[in-house]
Design a protein around this motif. Structure first.
Motif, PDB file in Angstrom:
ATOM      1  N   TYR A  15      37.483 -31.676 -14.454  1.00 24.24           N
ATOM      2  CA  TYR A  15      37.348 -31.861 -13.003  1.00 24.24           C
ATOM      3  C   TYR A  15      37.402 -33.326 -12.663  1.00 24.24           C
ATOM      4  O   TYR A  15      37.606 -34.178 -13.544  1.00 24.24           O
ATOM      5  N   THR A  68      33.355 -19.677 -14.643  1.00 26.38           N
ATOM      6  CA  THR A  68      33.468 -21.115 -14.412  1.00 26.38           C
ATOM      7  C   THR A  68      33.974 -21.354 -12.999  1.00 26.38           C
ATOM      8  O   THR A  68      34.707 -20.530 -12.439  1.00 26.38           O
ATOM      9  N   THR A  70      35.144 -24.802 -10.298  1.00 33.68           N
ATOM     10  CA  THR A  70      35.293 -26.199  -9.906  1.00 33.68           C
ATOM     11  C   THR A  70      35.042 -26.299  -8.412  1.00 33.68           C
ATOM     12  O   THR A  70      35.668 -25.597  -7.619  1.00 33.68           O
ATOM     13  N   VAL A 162      31.049 -29.113 -11.110  1.00 34.37           N
ATOM     14  CA  VAL A 162      31.480 -27.803 -11.600  1.00 34.37           C
ATOM     15  C   VAL A 162      30.245 -26.980 -11.957  1.00 34.37           C
ATOM     16  O   VAL A 162      29.152 -27.519 -12.160  1.00 34.37           O
TER      17      VAL A 162
END
Length: 245
Positions: A15, A68, A70, A162
């Motif tokens: 990120y 996950t 971002t 994140v």
């Protein structure tokens, strides 16, 4: 990143336009001593953290599910929901944030029922900062966990960040039971075969288990009785079987 022996990567999330990265690993602890050494190339502000959880499965992967996310530049770090397949999972959220220049990250504050286990910040030349938080909570019922969040405090501005959320698989405890049926053999000949039927209708025997959710290892002898069953010879012992649910 080069990890020590025994660590398995769960996810690596890049990120902040590729400048920052969150790597999350798991390792089944044995006899642990000393420090773990991770290496990487380049000069960077780095937070390396270990959080230990007991009571997880002792074989195979302990990860039931993970997500996950971002988040871009925002003061709220968010981890996407995971869907657990069984009850009584431990949810572990890992948040990472990065900032550049003089606007430095100072802390995280987990939201909802998350309990913070670690909150650490590292600084680099030029006042770059990177921070990591680990927090967890219990999820009693199987299903979607919902998103998890944490609020980031910094001297000014908002950091890129994140979130990762995972569910740990516990060792199974006897939280309920299924009652099975009988031991019997054919009327003419043959060795006894221990049969069992669970509440979902799955039938198993210890010599040739059918496909499904039961195996010989699922059963425990807890008592015995005699029972008359049409078409078979009843043996001296007819077993009742319990299986954890």
């Amino acid at each position: 990143v080069t990890m020590p022996s025994g660590f398995t990567l769960i996810a690596a999330i890049s990120y902040d336009a590729g400048i920052s990265q969150l790597d999350v690993y798991w390792k089944r602890a044995a006899t642990e001593s000393g420090s773990y050494v991770f290496t990487w190339t380049g000069n960077a502000a780095v937070v390396a953290s270990v959080s230990a959880y007991s009571g997880a499965v002792t074989t195979g992967s302990p990860i039931n599910a993970y997500s996950t996310r971002t988040n871009g530049s925002t003061a709220t770090a968010t981890a996407d929901s995971v869907t657990t397949t069984e009850a009584n999972r431990r949810l572990v959220a890992v948040f990472s944030a990065a900032s550049t220049g003089t606007n430095q990250i100072t802390s995280f504050a987990p939201g909802g029922s998350l309990v913070e286990r670690l909150d650490s910040v590292a600084y680099n030349v030029g006042n770059w900062s990177t921070a990591t938080e680990i927090a967890d909570e219990a999820q009693a019922a199987a299903g979607a966990s919902g998103t998890k969040t944490s609020t980031i405090t910094m001297s000014a501005g908002t950091p890129t960040n994140v979130g990762l959320l995972l569910a740990l698989i516990p060792t199974q405890a006897a939280t309920g039971y299924d009652i099975a049926r009988f031991a019997a053999r054919g009327a003419s000949s043959g060795e006894p075969v221990l049969w069992s039927v669970n509440s979902r209708g799955d039938m198993r025997n210890v010599t040739n288990p059918a496909s499904g959710t039961w195996s010989a290892a699922d059963t425990t002898q807890v008592g015995q009785d005699n029972l008359t069953i049409a078409g078979v010879v009843v043996l001296d012992n007819t077993f009742y079987i319990f299986r954890d649910t």
